[in-house]
Design a protein around this motif. Sequence first.
Motif, PDB file in Angstrom:
ATOM      1  N   GLN A 156       4.985  -4.835 -11.588  1.00 48.08           N
ATOM      2  CA  GLN A 156       3.732  -3.584 -12.055  1.00 48.08           C
ATOM      3  C   GLN A 156       4.157  -1.895 -13.261  1.00 48.08           C
ATOM      4  OE1 GLN A 156       3.414  -2.890  -7.988  1.00 48.08           O
ATOM      5  NE2 GLN A 156       2.254  -5.273  -7.821  1.00 48.08           N
TER       6      GLN A 156
ATOM      7  N   TYR B 241      -8.143  -4.059  -3.812  1.00 46.55           N
ATOM      8  CA  TYR B 241      -7.934  -2.656  -4.812  1.00 46.55           C
ATOM      9  C   TYR B 241      -8.925  -2.460  -5.341  1.00 46.55           C
ATOM     10  CZ  TYR B 241      -3.441  -5.900  -4.986  1.00 46.55           C
ATOM     11  OH  TYR B 241      -2.598  -6.687  -4.721  1.00 46.55           O
TER      12      TYR B 241
ATOM     13  N   ASP C  53      -0.758 -16.995  -1.487  1.00 37.47           N
ATOM     14  CA  ASP C  53       0.275 -16.095  -1.036  1.00 37.47           C
ATOM     15  C   ASP C  53       0.169 -15.405   0.698  1.00 37.47           C
ATOM     16  OD1 ASP C  53       1.346 -13.586  -0.133  1.00 37.47           O
ATOM     17  OD2 ASP C  53      -0.065 -12.334  -1.203  1.00 37.47           O
TER      18      ASP C  53
ATOM     19  N   GLU D 193       1.304 -14.091   3.642  1.00 37.80           N
ATOM     20  CA  GLU D 193       1.753 -13.167   4.324  1.00 37.80           C
ATOM     21  C   GLU D 193       2.712 -13.159   5.505  1.00 37.80           C
ATOM     22  OE1 GLU D 193       1.338  -8.661   4.392  1.00 37.80           O
ATOM     23  OE2 GLU D 193       0.450  -8.654   3.036  1.00 37.80           O
TER      24      GLU D 193
ATOM     25  N   THR E  85       6.129 -11.231  -7.134  1.00 36.15           N
ATOM     26  CA  THR E  85       6.713  -9.977  -8.059  1.00 36.15           C
ATOM     27  C   THR E  85       6.047  -8.674  -7.456  1.00 36.15           C
ATOM     28  OG1 THR E  85       6.507 -11.047  -9.833  1.00 36.15           O
ATOM     29  CG2 THR E  85       7.960 -11.337  -9.067  1.00 36.15           C
ATOM     30  N   GLY E  86       4.505  -9.471  -7.612  1.00 40.08           N
ATOM     31  CA  GLY E  86       3.443  -8.356  -7.739  1.00 40.08           C
ATOM     32  C   GLY E  86       1.937  -8.515  -8.633  1.00 40.08           C
ATOM     33  N   LYS E  87       2.227  -9.779  -9.084  1.00 38.04           N
ATOM     34  CA  LYS E  87       2.173 -10.329 -10.701  1.00 38.04           C
ATOM     35  C   LYS E  87       0.149 -10.092 -10.505  1.00 38.04           C
ATOM     36  CE  LYS E  87       1.960 -14.025 -11.764  1.00 38.04           C
ATOM     37  NZ  LYS E  87       0.786 -15.425 -11.794  1.00 38.04           N
ATOM     38  N   THR E  88      -0.635 -10.305  -9.391  1.00 40.22           N
ATOM     39  CA  THR E  88      -2.230 -10.143  -9.354  1.00 40.22           C
ATOM     40  C   THR E  88      -2.090  -8.751  -9.925  1.00 40.22           C
ATOM     41  OG1 THR E  88      -1.588 -11.777  -7.484  1.00 40.22           O
ATOM     42  CG2 THR E  88      -3.675 -10.524  -8.348  1.00 40.22           C
ATOM     43  N   ALA E  89      -1.291  -7.679  -8.956  1.00 38.15           N
ATOM     44  CA  ALA E  89      -2.050  -5.996  -8.961  1.00 38.15           C
ATOM     45  C   ALA E  89      -1.273  -5.554 -10.432  1.00 38.15           C
ATOM     46  CB  ALA E  89      -1.135  -5.274  -8.367  1.00 38.15           C
TER      47      ALA E  89
ATOM     48  N   ARG F 111       8.639 -13.258  -0.092  1.00 39.80           N
ATOM     49  CA  ARG F 111       7.553 -12.342  -1.399  1.00 39.80           C
ATOM     50  C   ARG F 111       7.948 -10.996  -1.667  1.00 39.80           C
ATOM     51  NH1 ARG F 111       4.171 -16.106  -3.337  1.00 39.80           N
ATOM     52  NH2 ARG F 111       2.845 -14.114  -3.702  1.00 39.80           N
ATOM     53  N   ALA F 112       7.511 -10.225  -2.331  1.00 37.55           N
ATOM     54  CA  ALA F 112       7.815  -8.582  -2.236  1.00 37.55           C
ATOM     55  C   ALA F 112       9.152  -8.051  -1.114  1.00 37.55           C
ATOM     56  CB  ALA F 112       6.405  -8.424  -2.031  1.00 37.55           C
TER      57      ALA F 112
ATOM     58  N   GLU G 120       4.942   2.277  -3.533  1.00 35.29           N
ATOM     59  CA  GLU G 120       5.888   2.191  -5.219  1.00 35.29           C
ATOM     60  C   GLU G 120       5.525   0.786  -5.892  1.00 35.29           C
ATOM     61  OE1 GLU G 120      10.441   2.072  -5.529  1.00 35.29           O
ATOM     62  OE2 GLU G 120       9.778   3.448  -4.301  1.00 35.29           O
ATOM     63  N   PRO G 121       5.194   0.852  -6.960  1.00 33.71           N
ATOM     64  CA  PRO G 121       5.392  -0.238  -8.376  1.00 33.71           C
ATOM     65  C   PRO G 121       6.405  -0.821  -8.193  1.00 33.71           C
ATOM     66  CG  PRO G 121       4.875   1.837  -9.149  1.00 33.71           C
ATOM     67  CD  PRO G 121       5.165   1.696  -7.840  1.00 33.71           C
ATOM     68  N   THR G 122       5.987  -2.418  -8.336  1.00 33.03           N
ATOM     69  CA  THR G 122       7.188  -3.276  -7.989  1.00 33.03           C
ATOM     70  C   THR G 122       7.350  -3.117  -9.670  1.00 33.03           C
ATOM     71  OG1 THR G 122       5.397  -5.220  -8.716  1.00 33.03           O
ATOM     72  CG2 THR G 122       6.165  -5.245  -6.620  1.00 33.03           C
TER      73      THR G 122
HETATM   74  P1  AMP Z   1       1.288 -11.157  -5.605  1.00 37.29           P
HETATM   75  O1  AMP Z   1       2.979 -11.369  -6.722  1.00 37.29           O
HETATM   76  O2  AMP Z   1       0.950 -10.826  -7.489  1.00 37.29           O
HETATM   77  O3  AMP Z   1       1.263 -12.852  -5.688  1.00 37.29           O
HETATM   78  O4  AMP Z   1       2.093 -10.500  -4.974  1.00 37.29           O
HETATM   79  C1  AMP Z   1       3.123 -10.811  -3.751  1.00 37.29           C
HETATM   80  C2  AMP Z   1       3.188 -10.191  -2.600  1.00 37.29           C
HETATM   81  O5  AMP Z   1       3.267  -8.772  -2.560  1.00 37.29           O
HETATM   82  C3  AMP Z   1       1.783 -10.044  -2.266  1.00 37.29           C
HETATM   83  O6  AMP Z   1       1.646 -10.154  -0.378  1.00 37.29           O
HETATM   84  C4  AMP Z   1       1.339  -8.928  -2.589  1.00 37.29           C
HETATM   85  O7  AMP Z   1       0.055  -7.961  -1.664  1.00 37.29           O
HETATM   86  C5  AMP Z   1       2.446  -7.980  -2.403  1.00 37.29           C
HETATM   87  N1  AMP Z   1       2.911  -6.738  -3.383  1.00 37.29           N
HETATM   88  C6  AMP Z   1       2.073  -6.543  -4.930  1.00 37.29           C
HETATM   89  N2  AMP Z   1       2.277  -5.200  -4.992  1.00 37.29           N
HETATM   90  C7  AMP Z   1       2.981  -4.578  -4.149  1.00 37.29           C
HETATM   91  C8  AMP Z   1       3.687  -3.409  -4.062  1.00 37.29           C
HETATM   92  N3  AMP Z   1       3.606  -2.729  -4.956  1.00 37.29           N
HETATM   93  N4  AMP Z   1       4.633  -2.965  -2.808  1.00 37.29           N
HETATM   94  C9  AMP Z   1       4.172  -3.723  -1.805  1.00 37.29           C
HETATM   95  N5  AMP Z   1       3.724  -4.677  -2.252  1.00 37.29           N
HETATM   96  C10 AMP Z   1       3.416  -5.699  -2.513  1.00 37.29           C
END
Ligand code: AMP
Length: 406
Positions: free
Chosen positions: A28, A91, A303, A305, A49-53, A331-332, A23-25
């Motif tokens: 997102q 993606y 990032d 993991e 927080t999942g900013k990139t996606a 993270r996340a 699910e989206p953060t």
């Molecule tokens: P970011 O803040 O974009 O650097 O992302 C931080 C981490 O969260 C990265 O490892 C992503 O792969 C992971 N991530 C991003 N979106 C999600 C999501 N919706 N669910 C789980 N993990 C996520």
Amino acid sequence: MPFKSLGLSEAVLRGVEAAGYTEPTAIQARAIPVVLAAKDVIGSAQTGTGKTAAFALPVLTRLGQHGACRCLVLEPTRELAAQVDTAFRDYGRFTDLRTAVIFGGVGYGAQRDALKRGADIIVATPGRLLDLMGQGDVNLRDIQILVLDEADRMLDMGFMPDVRRIIEKCPKQRQTMLFSATVPPEIESLVKWALHHPENISIGERRSPAETVTHAFYPVAATQKFQLLVTLLERTNFDSVLIFCRTKHGADKIARRLKQANHAVAVLHSNRTQRERIEALEGFKSGKYEVMVATDIAARGIDVEGVTHVINYDVPQHPEDYVHRIGRTGRAQKVGDAFTLCTSEEAAAVAAIEHFVGQKIPRLQIDNFRYDATAMLKGDAPPPDRRSVHVARTSKGFSFSPRRRR
Ligand code: AMP
């Protein structure tokens, strides 16, 4: 809320599924519909927080199919550029969209080839991009979407004039997104100049460290710092640890000593070649190295993991860096720990961090460690702040006067 309800394309949804996201953060869920509606965005969110996606998924959806070079993402560091490029590829793996990543410190050949093959998305650091633009390898006339990622970091690194020159070469009719943890006046003026009625998306308390991180200070005498570090590593059940040092020299020295103590160690700082940096990051990600010693270049955005622990060998001089550094763990929503070693000389920096994050951070002592001195353990009566004294050269020698705090 499922990803499906956000309006992303089928191909991108398959990419999300393959990435293992269910699910989206928060960012997102907020940003994706706004980006899909082609609106300008100012985003501020905690690290991890999942900013990139949040920007990559709707950008891939908007671009749809391979065509002209329509999206430009600017990043402050080579590492971030490489990481964001990888995210776009991951993606977008079920689309035919292509990316090119451009940064300095490596040869031009592969980057020119990627551009010649035709990229829909360019992820770049400003210097090399301008270089390639000057040589006629890149043209930004078809750009429809511009992403300024980590804008405050680009400002810190002196890239603003370059960023402005690049923006001037993009069409005026475009969608612009700017992500920045803080919005100092220079960024505000950039926002006014480059964005058009932007929507503000701010997730979480900007200043607080990631909520899942437990953090503490470990007061110690300067002479015992390394010994305490080794003891902390021995007593901690970690998978991977990032250790931050103030200087490149300090980072090298600690890495050397940790290697002697039989730890598998990688080093990341700006005096290392690009090849060495990539090897360090890859090795740390793959588990070849359990410890990575880094200066601040690695603090933002990188990032990795499963970083379970962050250790600040030196107290960060800028309180923002504390939040960014410890943002590498947790993270996340994964739980992590952050330890900061501090000596009495660093009391002012400690106080500044507590003021910035708006909370008292616990001081901890580890059992059965022969402390020479335990200054600051109670956190009260910090010793005199040497940096708050202004030293001026006079005809008679030096004069000392209190320096006004910024
Ligand atoms: P970011 O803040 O974009 O650097 O992302 C931080 C981490 O969260 C990265 O490892 C992503 O792969 C992971 N991530 C991003 N979106 C999600 C999501 N919706 N669910 C789980 N993990 C996520």
